[in-house]
Design an enzyme around this catalytic site. Structure first.
Site, PDB file in Angstrom:
ATOM      1  N   GLU A  56      -4.149  -2.663  19.194  1.00 16.04           N
ATOM      2  CA  GLU A  56      -4.456  -3.570  18.077  1.00 16.04           C
ATOM      3  C   GLU A  56      -5.973  -3.682  17.872  1.00 16.04           C
ATOM      4  O   GLU A  56      -6.443  -3.733  16.757  1.00 16.04           O
ATOM      5  CB  GLU A  56      -3.868  -4.959  18.350  1.00 16.04           C
ATOM      6  CG  GLU A  56      -2.378  -5.053  18.088  1.00 16.04           C
ATOM      7  CD  GLU A  56      -2.013  -4.788  16.645  1.00 16.04           C
ATOM      8  OE1 GLU A  56      -2.719  -5.256  15.743  1.00 16.04           O
ATOM      9  OE2 GLU A  56      -1.016  -4.072  16.408  1.00 16.04           O
ATOM     10  N   CYS A 209       2.006   1.863   0.524  1.00 15.99           N
ATOM     11  CA  CYS A 209       1.166   1.011  -0.327  1.00 15.99           C
ATOM     12  C   CYS A 209      -0.295   1.240   0.069  1.00 15.99           C
ATOM     13  O   CYS A 209      -0.990   0.338   0.498  1.00 15.99           O
ATOM     14  CB  CYS A 209       1.575  -0.453  -0.155  1.00 15.99           C
ATOM     15  SG  CYS A 209       0.976  -1.493  -1.484  1.00 15.99           S
ATOM     16  N   CYS A 216       4.513   4.295  -4.933  1.00 16.87           N
ATOM     17  CA  CYS A 216       5.451   3.249  -5.371  1.00 16.87           C
ATOM     18  C   CYS A 216       6.860   3.799  -5.572  1.00 16.87           C
ATOM     19  O   CYS A 216       7.848   3.085  -5.392  1.00 16.87           O
ATOM     20  CB  CYS A 216       4.958   2.615  -6.662  1.00 16.87           C
ATOM     21  SG  CYS A 216       3.319   1.904  -6.497  1.00 16.87           S
ATOM     22  N   CYS A 219       8.925   3.177  -2.673  1.00 17.92           N
ATOM     23  CA  CYS A 219       8.756   1.877  -2.026  1.00 17.92           C
ATOM     24  C   CYS A 219       9.988   0.985  -2.182  1.00 17.92           C
ATOM     25  O   CYS A 219      10.496   0.806  -3.289  1.00 17.92           O
ATOM     26  CB  CYS A 219       7.529   1.177  -2.613  1.00 17.92           C
ATOM     27  SG  CYS A 219       7.267  -0.452  -1.892  1.00 17.92           S
ATOM     28  N   CYS A 225       8.077  -5.714  -7.518  1.00 20.80           N
ATOM     29  CA  CYS A 225       6.625  -5.711  -7.287  1.00 20.80           C
ATOM     30  C   CYS A 225       5.920  -6.029  -8.612  1.00 20.80           C
ATOM     31  O   CYS A 225       6.038  -5.288  -9.585  1.00 20.80           O
ATOM     32  CB  CYS A 225       6.180  -4.356  -6.745  1.00 20.80           C
ATOM     33  SG  CYS A 225       4.392  -4.246  -6.569  1.00 20.80           S
TER      34      CYS A 225
HETATM   35 FE1  SF4 Z   1       2.780  -1.358  -3.054  1.00 24.41          FE
HETATM   36 FE2  SF4 Z   1       4.195  -2.504  -5.013  1.00 24.41          FE
HETATM   37 FE3  SF4 Z   1       3.742   0.125  -5.046  1.00 24.41          FE
HETATM   38 FE4  SF4 Z   1       5.363  -0.938  -3.228  1.00 24.41          FE
HETATM   39  S1  SF4 Z   1       5.678  -0.889  -5.422  1.00 24.41           S
HETATM   40  S2  SF4 Z   1       3.792   0.637  -2.870  1.00 24.41           S
HETATM   41  S3  SF4 Z   1       4.369  -2.911  -2.804  1.00 24.41           S
HETATM   42  S4  SF4 Z   1       2.229  -1.490  -5.190  1.00 24.41           S
END
Ligand code: SF4
Length: 368
Positions: A56, A209, A216, A219, A225
Protein backbone atom coordinates in the site's frame (compact mmCIF):
# COMPACT_ATOMS: atom_id res chain seq x y z
CA UNK A 1 -24.33 -5.30 2.94
CA UNK A 2 -24.28 -1.93 4.67
CA UNK A 3 -27.53 -0.02 4.73
CA UNK A 4 -26.98 3.46 3.36
CA UNK A 5 -27.85 6.40 5.57
CA UNK A 6 -31.07 8.15 4.61
CA UNK A 7 -29.42 11.48 3.88
CA UNK A 8 -26.40 12.40 1.86
CA UNK A 9 -24.77 15.69 1.16
CA UNK A 10 -24.03 14.74 -2.44
CA UNK A 11 -25.95 17.30 -4.46
CA UNK A 12 -24.76 16.72 -7.99
CA UNK A 13 -27.25 14.08 -9.04
CA UNK A 14 -29.27 11.18 -7.80
CA UNK A 15 -26.97 8.67 -6.20
CA UNK A 16 -28.27 5.68 -8.06
CA UNK A 17 -30.47 4.85 -11.00
CA UNK A 18 -34.20 4.40 -10.21
CA UNK A 19 -33.88 0.66 -9.77
CA UNK A 20 -30.41 0.74 -8.34
CA UNK A 21 -29.20 0.54 -4.74
CA UNK A 22 -25.76 0.69 -3.17
CA UNK A 23 -25.86 -3.11 -3.02
CA UNK A 24 -26.30 -3.25 -6.79
CA UNK A 25 -23.32 -0.98 -7.20
CA UNK A 26 -21.10 -3.24 -5.07
CA UNK A 27 -22.51 -6.38 -6.65
CA UNK A 28 -21.75 -5.14 -10.14
CA UNK A 29 -18.22 -4.17 -9.11
CA UNK A 30 -17.67 -7.56 -7.43
CA UNK A 31 -19.08 -9.54 -10.36
CA UNK A 32 -16.76 -7.69 -12.69
CA UNK A 33 -13.83 -8.31 -10.31
CA UNK A 34 -14.53 -12.02 -10.12
CA UNK A 35 -14.14 -12.27 -13.88
CA UNK A 36 -11.67 -9.56 -14.78
CA UNK A 37 -9.90 -8.30 -11.63
CA UNK A 38 -6.31 -8.95 -10.64
CA UNK A 39 -6.04 -11.94 -8.34
CA UNK A 40 -2.35 -12.80 -8.53
CA UNK A 41 -0.50 -9.78 -7.19
CA UNK A 42 2.23 -10.82 -4.73
CA UNK A 43 0.66 -8.83 -1.89
CA UNK A 44 -2.78 -10.40 -2.33
CA UNK A 45 -2.34 -12.68 0.65
CA UNK A 46 -4.53 -13.39 3.63
CA UNK A 47 -3.27 -12.88 7.16
CA UNK A 48 -0.14 -10.92 6.32
CA UNK A 49 -0.81 -7.26 7.12
CA UNK A 50 2.90 -6.49 6.74
CA UNK A 51 2.94 -7.44 3.04
CA UNK A 52 -0.27 -5.50 2.43
CA UNK A 53 1.14 -2.52 4.28
CA UNK A 54 4.41 -2.42 2.31
CA UNK A 55 2.47 -2.74 -0.96
CA UNK A 56 0.00 0.00 0.00
CA UNK A 57 2.85 2.41 0.79
CA UNK A 58 4.68 1.54 -2.43
CA UNK A 59 1.48 1.94 -4.44
CA UNK A 60 0.91 5.53 -3.26
CA UNK A 61 1.51 7.73 -6.34
CA UNK A 62 2.98 4.71 -8.13
CA UNK A 63 1.55 2.22 -10.61
CA UNK A 64 1.31 -1.51 -9.98
CA UNK A 65 3.73 -2.38 -12.79
CA UNK A 66 6.43 -0.17 -11.23
CA UNK A 67 5.82 -1.54 -7.73
CA UNK A 68 6.14 -5.11 -8.99
CA UNK A 69 9.81 -4.38 -9.78
CA UNK A 70 10.50 -3.39 -6.18
CA UNK A 71 8.13 -5.38 -3.99
CA UNK A 72 9.67 -8.86 -4.20
CA UNK A 73 13.20 -7.52 -3.72
CA UNK A 74 12.08 -5.53 -0.67
CA UNK A 75 10.25 -8.50 0.84
CA UNK A 76 13.19 -10.83 0.22
CA UNK A 77 15.47 -8.48 2.19
CA UNK A 78 12.90 -7.45 4.85
CA UNK A 79 10.49 -10.40 5.12
CA UNK A 80 8.97 -9.34 8.45
CA UNK A 81 8.18 -6.13 10.25
CA UNK A 82 10.89 -7.03 12.80
CA UNK A 83 13.52 -7.41 10.09
CA UNK A 84 12.66 -3.92 8.78
CA UNK A 85 12.53 -2.35 12.24
CA UNK A 86 15.92 -3.62 13.36
CA UNK A 87 18.05 -2.20 10.52
CA UNK A 88 19.10 1.40 10.15
CA UNK A 89 17.87 3.63 7.34
CA UNK A 90 21.06 3.16 5.28
CA UNK A 91 20.13 -0.48 4.78
CA UNK A 92 16.58 0.35 3.67
CA UNK A 93 17.40 3.19 1.24
CA UNK A 94 18.88 1.04 -1.58
CA UNK A 95 15.69 -1.03 -1.69
CA UNK A 96 13.58 2.08 -2.28
CA UNK A 97 16.01 4.06 -4.45
CA UNK A 98 14.34 4.96 -7.76
CA UNK A 99 10.79 4.49 -6.48
CA UNK A 100 10.57 8.17 -5.50
CA UNK A 101 8.68 9.92 -2.70
CA UNK A 102 11.28 8.81 -0.17
CA UNK A 103 9.40 10.23 2.81
CA UNK A 104 7.09 7.21 2.33
CA UNK A 105 9.96 4.82 2.96
CA UNK A 106 11.30 6.73 5.94
CA UNK A 107 7.82 6.70 7.48
CA UNK A 108 7.42 2.99 6.75
CA UNK A 109 10.72 2.30 8.47
CA UNK A 110 9.79 4.46 11.47
CA UNK A 111 6.32 2.88 11.68
CA UNK A 112 7.85 -0.61 11.61
CA UNK A 113 9.81 0.37 14.73
CA UNK A 114 6.59 1.68 16.32
CA UNK A 115 4.81 -1.63 15.59
CA UNK A 116 7.67 -3.66 17.06
CA UNK A 117 7.72 -1.41 20.13
CA UNK A 118 3.95 -2.04 20.58
CA UNK A 119 4.49 -5.76 20.13
CA UNK A 120 1.79 -6.25 17.47
CA UNK A 121 0.09 -4.73 14.45
CA UNK A 122 -2.73 -2.28 15.14
CA UNK A 123 -6.19 -3.81 15.12
CA UNK A 124 -8.29 -0.66 14.63
CA UNK A 125 -8.51 2.12 12.06
CA UNK A 126 -7.31 4.66 14.62
CA UNK A 127 -4.47 2.37 15.62
CA UNK A 128 -3.19 2.21 12.03
CA UNK A 129 -3.64 5.95 11.59
CA UNK A 130 -1.49 6.58 14.67
CA UNK A 131 1.52 5.10 12.84
CA UNK A 132 3.88 7.33 10.85
CA UNK A 133 2.81 7.92 7.26
CA UNK A 134 -0.57 6.15 7.42
CA UNK A 135 -3.62 8.19 6.46
CA UNK A 136 -7.30 7.29 6.51
CA UNK A 137 -7.35 5.51 3.14
CA UNK A 138 -4.23 3.41 3.77
CA UNK A 139 -5.58 2.55 7.22
CA UNK A 140 -8.89 1.51 5.60
CA UNK A 141 -7.02 -0.69 3.13
CA UNK A 142 -5.08 -2.29 5.98
CA UNK A 143 -8.25 -3.03 7.92
CA UNK A 144 -9.81 -4.50 4.82
CA UNK A 145 -7.02 -6.24 2.92
CA UNK A 146 -4.58 -6.71 5.79
CA UNK A 147 -6.91 -7.79 8.59
CA UNK A 148 -9.96 -8.93 6.57
CA UNK A 149 -12.19 -6.60 8.58
CA UNK A 150 -14.46 -3.77 7.45
CA UNK A 151 -12.49 -0.99 5.79
CA UNK A 152 -13.20 1.84 3.35
CA UNK A 153 -10.64 3.35 1.01
CA UNK A 154 -10.39 6.56 -0.99
CA UNK A 155 -7.28 6.40 -3.15
CA UNK A 156 -6.87 8.14 -6.51
CA UNK A 157 -8.55 5.28 -8.38
CA UNK A 158 -11.62 5.27 -6.18
CA UNK A 159 -11.86 9.04 -6.30
CA UNK A 160 -11.82 8.94 -10.10
CA UNK A 161 -14.53 6.26 -10.31
CA UNK A 162 -16.84 7.98 -7.83
CA UNK A 163 -16.46 11.52 -9.16
CA UNK A 164 -17.24 10.21 -12.66
CA UNK A 165 -20.05 7.91 -11.63
CA UNK A 166 -21.75 10.78 -9.81
CA UNK A 167 -20.40 13.61 -12.04
CA UNK A 168 -19.28 15.46 -8.93
CA UNK A 169 -18.46 19.04 -9.80
CA UNK A 170 -15.82 21.04 -7.94
CA UNK A 171 -12.20 20.68 -6.88
CA UNK A 172 -11.87 17.01 -5.90
CA UNK A 173 -9.01 17.90 -3.55
CA UNK A 174 -11.02 20.43 -1.57
CA UNK A 175 -11.99 19.33 1.90
CA UNK A 176 -15.72 19.69 1.12
CA UNK A 177 -15.58 17.33 -1.89
CA UNK A 178 -13.24 14.93 -0.12
CA UNK A 179 -15.76 14.72 2.74
CA UNK A 180 -18.57 14.07 0.23
CA UNK A 181 -16.54 11.34 -1.42
CA UNK A 182 -15.87 9.64 1.91
CA UNK A 183 -19.60 9.70 2.68
CA UNK A 184 -20.33 8.16 -0.67
CA UNK A 185 -17.58 5.55 -0.36
CA UNK A 186 -18.88 4.53 3.07
CA UNK A 187 -22.38 4.08 1.65
CA UNK A 188 -21.16 1.99 -1.25
CA UNK A 189 -18.64 -0.24 0.50
CA UNK A 190 -20.20 -3.55 1.54
CA UNK A 191 -19.35 -5.44 4.69
CA UNK A 192 -19.74 -8.78 2.94
CA UNK A 193 -16.72 -9.52 0.74
CA UNK A 194 -15.25 -6.24 1.93
CA UNK A 195 -11.64 -7.12 1.03
CA UNK A 196 -12.65 -8.24 -2.47
CA UNK A 197 -14.60 -5.01 -2.97
CA UNK A 198 -11.60 -2.94 -1.82
CA UNK A 199 -9.38 -4.64 -4.38
CA UNK A 200 -12.16 -4.54 -6.99
CA UNK A 201 -12.86 -0.83 -6.85
CA UNK A 202 -9.11 -0.07 -7.01
CA UNK A 203 -8.74 -2.43 -9.98
CA UNK A 204 -11.71 -0.92 -11.75
CA UNK A 205 -10.16 2.53 -11.44
CA UNK A 206 -6.72 1.32 -12.47
CA UNK A 207 -7.74 -0.79 -15.47
CA UNK A 208 -11.12 0.52 -16.78
CA UNK A 209 -11.78 3.98 -15.38
CA UNK A 210 -8.30 5.16 -16.24
CA UNK A 211 -7.19 8.77 -16.25
CA UNK A 212 -6.82 9.28 -19.98
CA UNK A 213 -8.56 6.53 -21.95
CA UNK A 214 -11.32 5.00 -19.83
CA UNK A 215 -12.80 1.80 -21.22
CA UNK A 216 -16.42 2.66 -20.44
CA UNK A 217 -17.67 0.10 -22.91
CA UNK A 218 -16.53 -2.71 -20.59
CA UNK A 219 -17.50 -0.99 -17.35
CA UNK A 220 -20.12 -2.56 -15.06
CA UNK A 221 -21.08 0.94 -13.84
CA UNK A 222 -21.75 2.42 -17.25
CA UNK A 223 -25.56 2.06 -17.05
CA UNK A 224 -25.88 4.78 -14.43
CA UNK A 225 -22.56 6.60 -14.77
CA UNK A 226 -23.46 10.28 -14.86
CA UNK A 227 -20.24 11.43 -16.53
CA UNK A 228 -20.71 8.82 -19.26
CA UNK A 229 -24.34 9.83 -19.77
CA UNK A 230 -23.28 13.45 -20.13
CA UNK A 231 -20.38 12.54 -22.43
CA UNK A 232 -18.05 14.34 -20.00
CA UNK A 233 -15.98 11.48 -18.65
CA UNK A 234 -12.65 13.28 -18.94
CA UNK A 235 -14.05 16.31 -17.10
CA UNK A 236 -13.81 14.36 -13.82
CA UNK A 237 -12.27 14.41 -11.28
CA UNK A 238 -11.99 18.18 -11.35
CA UNK A 239 -8.98 20.04 -10.00
CA UNK A 240 -8.04 23.59 -9.28
CA UNK A 241 -6.15 25.09 -12.22
CA UNK A 242 -2.50 24.13 -11.90
CA UNK A 243 -0.08 26.65 -10.54
CA UNK A 244 3.00 27.22 -12.63
CA UNK A 245 5.73 25.10 -11.04
CA UNK A 246 8.79 27.24 -10.27
CA UNK A 247 12.14 26.32 -11.79
CA UNK A 248 15.41 26.33 -9.87
CA UNK A 249 18.98 26.11 -11.13
CA UNK A 250 21.81 24.51 -9.20
CA UNK A 251 25.15 22.80 -9.79
CA UNK A 252 26.07 19.23 -9.07
CA UNK A 253 29.74 18.70 -8.27
CA UNK A 254 31.50 15.66 -9.69
CA UNK A 255 34.62 15.81 -7.55
CA UNK A 256 37.12 13.14 -8.53
CA UNK A 257 40.02 11.89 -6.42
CA UNK A 258 43.14 12.11 -8.60
CA UNK A 259 44.70 8.93 -7.16
CA UNK A 260 41.77 6.59 -6.56
CA UNK A 261 39.28 7.82 -9.15
CA UNK A 262 36.59 7.79 -6.43
CA UNK A 263 33.99 10.55 -6.33
CA UNK A 264 32.90 12.60 -3.36
CA UNK A 265 29.35 11.59 -2.34
CA UNK A 266 27.26 13.11 0.37
CA UNK A 267 24.43 11.61 2.37
CA UNK A 268 21.56 14.09 2.32
CA UNK A 269 19.93 15.08 5.63
CA UNK A 270 17.13 12.69 6.56
CA UNK A 271 14.50 15.43 6.28
CA UNK A 272 13.94 17.15 2.95
CA UNK A 273 14.58 16.36 -0.71
CA UNK A 274 15.99 12.88 -1.32
CA UNK A 275 16.24 12.62 2.45
CA UNK A 276 18.80 10.07 3.62
CA UNK A 277 19.90 9.11 0.10
CA UNK A 278 23.41 9.52 -1.26
CA UNK A 279 23.96 12.27 -3.76
CA UNK A 280 26.78 14.26 -5.34
CA UNK A 281 27.14 17.64 -3.60
CA UNK A 282 24.64 20.18 -4.96
CA UNK A 283 25.55 23.86 -4.68
CA UNK A 284 24.30 27.28 -5.77
CA UNK A 285 26.17 29.79 -7.94
CA UNK A 286 28.01 31.48 -5.04
CA UNK A 287 29.17 28.13 -3.63
CA UNK A 288 30.32 27.02 -7.08
CA UNK A 289 32.28 30.26 -7.55
CA UNK A 290 34.02 29.70 -4.24
CA UNK A 291 34.72 26.04 -5.04
CA UNK A 292 36.30 27.04 -8.34
CA UNK A 293 38.78 29.33 -6.62
CA UNK A 294 40.09 26.37 -4.59
CA UNK A 295 39.93 23.39 -6.91
CA UNK A 296 40.76 22.57 -10.49
CA UNK A 297 37.76 22.38 -12.78
CA UNK A 298 37.86 20.09 -15.82
CA UNK A 299 36.53 21.69 -18.95
CA UNK A 300 37.50 18.85 -21.27
CA UNK A 301 34.25 16.96 -20.62
CA UNK A 302 30.89 18.67 -20.34
CA UNK A 303 27.68 16.95 -19.40
CA UNK A 304 24.09 17.87 -20.22
CA UNK A 305 21.93 19.55 -17.61
CA UNK A 306 19.78 17.12 -15.61
CA UNK A 307 16.13 18.10 -15.27
CA UNK A 308 14.28 16.65 -12.31
CA UNK A 309 10.68 17.46 -11.45
CA UNK A 310 9.39 17.45 -7.91
CA UNK A 311 5.75 18.25 -7.16
CA UNK A 312 6.58 21.79 -6.05
CA UNK A 313 9.47 22.76 -8.35
CA UNK A 314 11.64 21.62 -11.21
CA UNK A 315 15.35 21.38 -10.65
CA UNK A 316 17.87 22.01 -13.43
CA UNK A 317 21.17 20.58 -12.28
CA UNK A 318 24.31 21.46 -14.19
CA UNK A 319 27.16 18.95 -13.61
CA UNK A 320 30.63 20.42 -13.04
CA UNK A 321 33.70 18.20 -12.97
CA UNK A 322 36.68 18.75 -10.66
CA UNK A 323 39.79 16.72 -9.92
CA UNK A 324 41.44 17.07 -6.51
CA UNK A 325 44.69 15.85 -4.98
CA UNK A 326 44.86 13.40 -2.07
CA UNK A 327 45.50 16.25 0.39
CA UNK A 328 42.59 18.26 -0.94
CA UNK A 329 40.43 15.12 -0.82
CA UNK A 330 41.06 14.69 2.91
CA UNK A 331 40.36 18.36 3.50
CA UNK A 332 37.10 18.23 1.53
CA UNK A 333 35.82 15.18 3.35
CA UNK A 334 36.23 17.07 6.61
CA UNK A 335 34.61 20.24 5.22
CA UNK A 336 31.51 18.77 3.59
CA UNK A 337 29.09 17.36 6.13
CA UNK A 338 28.14 13.72 5.55
CA UNK A 339 30.61 13.31 2.67
CA UNK A 340 32.51 10.17 1.75
CA UNK A 341 34.80 9.09 -1.10
CA UNK A 342 33.16 6.16 -2.81
CA UNK A 343 33.56 4.18 -5.96
CA UNK A 344 30.50 4.11 -8.20
CA UNK A 345 29.42 0.59 -7.34
CA UNK A 346 29.42 1.31 -3.60
CA UNK A 347 27.56 4.58 -4.09
CA UNK A 348 24.83 2.88 -6.12
CA UNK A 349 24.50 0.14 -3.50
CA UNK A 350 23.86 2.79 -0.84
CA UNK A 351 20.82 4.10 -2.77
CA UNK A 352 20.88 6.99 -5.22
CA UNK A 353 17.96 9.09 -6.45
CA UNK A 354 17.02 8.68 -10.11
CA UNK A 355 18.60 12.00 -11.12
CA UNK A 356 22.00 10.77 -9.90
CA UNK A 357 21.65 7.49 -11.80
CA UNK A 358 20.81 9.49 -14.91
CA UNK A 359 23.89 11.64 -14.38
CA UNK A 360 26.09 8.54 -14.09
CA UNK A 361 24.59 7.20 -17.31
CA UNK A 362 25.31 10.45 -19.13
CA UNK A 363 28.83 10.58 -17.71
CA UNK A 364 29.63 7.12 -19.04
CA UNK A 365 27.95 7.82 -22.38
CA UNK A 366 30.12 10.94 -22.68
CA UNK A 367 33.30 9.01 -21.75
CA UNK A 368 32.78 6.40 -24.48
FE1 SF4 B 1 -15.52 5.27 -15.33
FE2 SF4 B 1 -18.11 5.79 -15.73
FE3 SF4 B 1 -16.56 5.03 -17.77
FE4 SF4 B 1 -17.18 3.31 -15.84
S1 SF4 B 1 -18.58 4.25 -17.28
S2 SF4 B 1 -15.16 3.60 -16.79
S3 SF4 B 1 -17.21 4.63 -14.02
S4 SF4 B 1 -16.38 6.89 -16.57
Amino acid sequence: MKTPPKKTNITSSKLFAETDTPDDFATRVLNWFDQHGRHDLPWQVINDPYKVWVSEIMLQQTQVKTVLNYFDRFMARFPTVESLAQVNWEEVAPFWAGLGYYARARNLHKAAQQVVAHGHFPTTLDGWMALSGIGRSTAGALMSLGLQQYGVIMDGNVKRVLTRHQAIEGDSQSSAIVAQLWDLAEQLTPSMRNASYTQAIMDLGATLCTTKKPLCIYCPLQADCQAYAQNRVLDFPQKKPKKVVPQKQAYVLIVQHADTGQWLWQQRPSEGLWGGLYCLPIVDQAELDQFQTQFERQFSQTLPIIKHSFTHFTWFLSPQIFVVTATQATQLEQQIVGSQWLDEHTAIAKGLPKAMLKLLEQYHAGSN
